[in-house]
Design a protein around this motif. Sequence first.
Motif, mmCIF file in Angstrom:
data_model
loop_
_atom_site.group_PDB
_atom_site.id
_atom_site.type_symbol
_atom_site.label_atom_id
_atom_site.label_comp_id
_atom_site.label_asym_id
_atom_site.label_seq_id
_atom_site.Cartn_x
_atom_site.Cartn_y
_atom_site.Cartn_z
ATOM 1 N N UNK B 96 31.448 42.631 53.140
ATOM 2 C CA UNK B 96 31.922 43.540 54.183
ATOM 3 C C UNK B 96 32.703 42.621 55.163
ATOM 4 N N UNK B 97 33.385 43.721 55.971
ATOM 5 C CA UNK B 97 34.358 42.868 56.964
ATOM 6 C C UNK B 97 33.722 42.659 58.037
ATOM 7 N N UNK B 98 32.444 43.263 58.264
ATOM 8 C CA UNK B 98 31.474 43.098 59.469
ATOM 9 C C UNK B 98 30.342 41.807 59.499
ATOM 10 N N UNK B 99 29.879 41.871 57.978
ATOM 11 C CA UNK B 99 28.779 40.829 57.931
ATOM 12 C C UNK B 99 29.150 39.596 57.300
ATOM 13 N N UNK B 100 28.424 38.687 57.182
ATOM 14 C CA UNK B 100 28.644 37.380 56.371
ATOM 15 C C UNK B 100 27.903 36.959 55.372
ATOM 16 N N UNK B 101 27.763 38.133 54.593
ATOM 17 C CA UNK B 101 26.949 37.969 53.307
ATOM 18 C C UNK B 101 27.971 38.260 51.965
ATOM 19 N N UNK B 102 27.605 37.565 50.890
ATOM 20 C CA UNK B 102 28.480 37.798 49.837
ATOM 21 C C UNK B 102 27.563 38.328 48.773
ATOM 22 N N UNK B 103 27.840 39.171 47.768
ATOM 23 C CA UNK B 103 27.056 39.789 46.807
ATOM 24 C C UNK B 103 27.654 39.801 45.386
ATOM 25 N N UNK B 104 27.131 39.143 44.598
ATOM 26 C CA UNK B 104 27.618 39.232 43.150
ATOM 27 C C UNK B 104 26.600 40.197 42.139
ATOM 28 N N UNK B 105 27.518 40.702 41.207
ATOM 29 C CA UNK B 105 26.717 41.320 40.158
ATOM 30 C C UNK B 105 26.030 40.442 39.192
ATOM 31 N N UNK B 106 25.402 40.929 38.133
ATOM 32 C CA UNK B 106 24.656 40.108 37.320
ATOM 33 C C UNK B 106 25.531 39.628 36.097
ATOM 34 N N UNK B 107 26.937 40.207 36.074
ATOM 35 C CA UNK B 107 27.896 39.751 35.058
ATOM 36 C C UNK B 107 28.051 40.400 33.749
ATOM 37 N N UNK B 108 29.211 40.360 33.196
ATOM 38 C CA UNK B 108 29.503 40.977 32.015
ATOM 39 C C UNK B 108 29.977 39.854 31.050
#
Lengths: 113, 114
Positions: B96-108
């Motif tokens: 997000x533009x406000x937070x400082x976290x980065x989330x990945x999916x489980x992948x394909x």
Amino acid sequence: NAGVTQTPKFRILKIGQSMTLQCTQDMNHNYMYWYRQDPGMGLKLIYYSVGAGITDKGEVPNGYNVSRSTTEDFPLRLELAAPSQTSVYFCASSLTGINQPQHFGDGTRLSIL
Amino acid sequence: AQTVTQSQPEMSVQEAETVTLSCTYDTSESDYYLFWYKQPPSRQMILVIRQEAYKQQNATENRFSVNFQKAAKSFSLKISDSQLGDAAMYFCAFTSNTGNQFYFGTGTSLTVIP
């Protein structure tokens, strides 16, 4: 043009041992990150840094510590290694923010037995 | 909390054909960024494409393009004229533009068949 360099590439630790994973970048990026990738999963953010002297927790910080004394280096320390910390660890950097493209290192495969 | 879901653990495509990888996400933010990263067997993560949520236009990078549906919270990746070198794990990611976290999916995992 090295980019993001991680050492070591592989390591086996015994339960309870400690170690430091090294990460250095030569792109003068402000932001640096540590992720872990468990088998069959995406990466999870452990810690990040927005500049020298400033660090903050990511999604899964427990059992880890970081420091950022220079722009180039962002080491990750494991204290009292546990089997649950067996994973592949990636360091990354970006120029100005977490919403910018990240450049990744080759990863460190860590096994704790 | 933000979540990123990739419902296709594995996909395959014939060389020179087109394939679409799916990604959905959940967020209450209105301003955010979405990414597709590629992880070949060499393990190094490589950025494929980046989309800013406030931009209506879908991002493209050569043979790679996205279909960004903000209302549906969907962000699929289309690979045209698939090449053997496209074989890799593909991860969808969100920040997000406000937070400082980065989330990945489980992948394909994408296989390209000669």
